[in-house]
Motif scaffolding. Structure first.
Motif, mmCIF file in Angstrom:
data_model
loop_
_atom_site.group_PDB
_atom_site.id
_atom_site.type_symbol
_atom_site.label_atom_id
_atom_site.label_comp_id
_atom_site.label_asym_id
_atom_site.label_seq_id
_atom_site.Cartn_x
_atom_site.Cartn_y
_atom_site.Cartn_z
ATOM 1 N N GLN A 66 -24.387 -5.244 25.105
ATOM 2 C CA GLN A 66 -24.214 -4.911 23.684
ATOM 3 C C GLN A 66 -24.661 -6.079 22.800
ATOM 4 O O GLN A 66 -25.296 -5.874 21.768
ATOM 5 C CB GLN A 66 -22.739 -4.567 23.398
ATOM 6 N N LEU B 50 -30.366 0.369 19.267
ATOM 7 C CA LEU B 50 -30.601 1.395 20.289
ATOM 8 C C LEU B 50 -31.806 0.990 21.137
ATOM 9 O O LEU B 50 -32.655 0.205 20.695
ATOM 10 C CB LEU B 50 -30.882 2.752 19.631
ATOM 11 N N SER C 129 -38.221 6.483 20.742
ATOM 12 C CA SER C 129 -39.096 7.013 21.795
ATOM 13 C C SER C 129 -40.290 7.795 21.234
ATOM 14 O O SER C 129 -41.386 7.742 21.793
ATOM 15 C CB SER C 129 -38.291 7.899 22.749
ATOM 16 N N HIS D 222 -36.583 16.059 20.481
ATOM 17 C CA HIS D 222 -36.228 14.726 19.984
ATOM 18 C C HIS D 222 -35.052 14.772 19.011
ATOM 19 O O HIS D 222 -34.184 13.902 19.030
ATOM 20 C CB HIS D 222 -37.459 14.139 19.284
#
Ligand code: GSH
Length: 216
Positions: free
Chosen positions: A41, A52, A66, A101
């Motif tokens: 983290q 992320l 992504s 997505h």
């Protein structure tokens, strides 16, 4: 160039750009962050603008998300033809990848991946039930059947030859396998199940799976 990912066993978001980069035969290193540990983290906090993964570090720039990484790949490696050549197929391929997505929250919630639910190496004995997850599975089966029927003649992937939506749906195939979802009970005539199996048999996914199991 470095791809920063979460744990291979269950980071569905990380698998997608990794598959795309592999298709492009890109040269890249991988750094895996254990997002479930306090150290991981802290590292995430340091390296990721969004906190992320996945992230792609290239030319001093960090690309997060992504889909953004996949779009960058299509620009950088046009010879790989990451989107279908036929315009109608291409428009719908983008729609399908974007629907995955940004959606299917029922599936993500009820068929979650994490330390107890991994993309490889484990199967749950019962499938989740619930209105939202049922609706998502039916929608995915219908989308897969429609695209395979309309555009699948040139190969076993969603639009025939491999394209970005195949990367985005590979973690879905792994969820279906892990949670033992009966696609026939959600409107499949065999086309969606065959496509799921094609995704799970992709050599690049098998390589990812082997590495995931070795890391365990
Ligand atoms: N829309 C983002 C979503 C990325 C995402 O949700 N990543 C999850 C892991 S697979 C994450 O980094 N979670 C960090 C955490 O749980 O602390 C993308 O497509 O890259």
């Amino acid at each position: 160039m470095e791809l920063i990912i979460g744990p291979r066993l269950y980071s569905t978001w990380s698998l997608r750009p990794w598959l795309v980069l592999k298709r492009c035969k890109a040269e890249f290193t991988v750094r895996e962050i254990d997002i479930y540990s306090p150290e991981g983290q802290a590292e995430l906090e340091r390296v990721s603008p969004s906190r992320l993964v996945p992230l792609l570090r290239v030319e001093g720039v960090t690309i997060w998300d992504s889909m953004a990484i996949s779009v960058w790949c299509a620009e950088r490696y046009p010879e790989t033809r990451l989107w279908p050549a036929d315009p109608h197929a291409r428009w719908l391929a983008r729609s399908a990848a974007c629907e995955m997505h940004g959606g299917f929250m029922g599936l993500r919630t009820d068929c979650g991946m994490g330390p107890d639910h991994t993309m490889v190496g484990s199967d749950r004995s019962s499938s989740p039930t619930g209105e939202a997850v049922e609706r998502d599975i039916r929608r995915i089966v219908s989308l897969w059947r429609e695209m395979r029927g309309r555009f699948g003649a040139g190969g076993p992937y969603l639009f025939g030859e491999w394209s970005v939506p195949d990367a985005f749906f590979t973690p879905v195939a792994a969820r279906f396998r892990h949670y033992q979802i009966d696609l026939a009970a959600h409107g499949d005539d065999g086309v969606a199940a065959a496509y799921r199996d094609t995704l799970l048999a992709q050599p690049d996914f098998l390589e990812w799976s082997e590495q995931a199991l070795a890391d365990r």
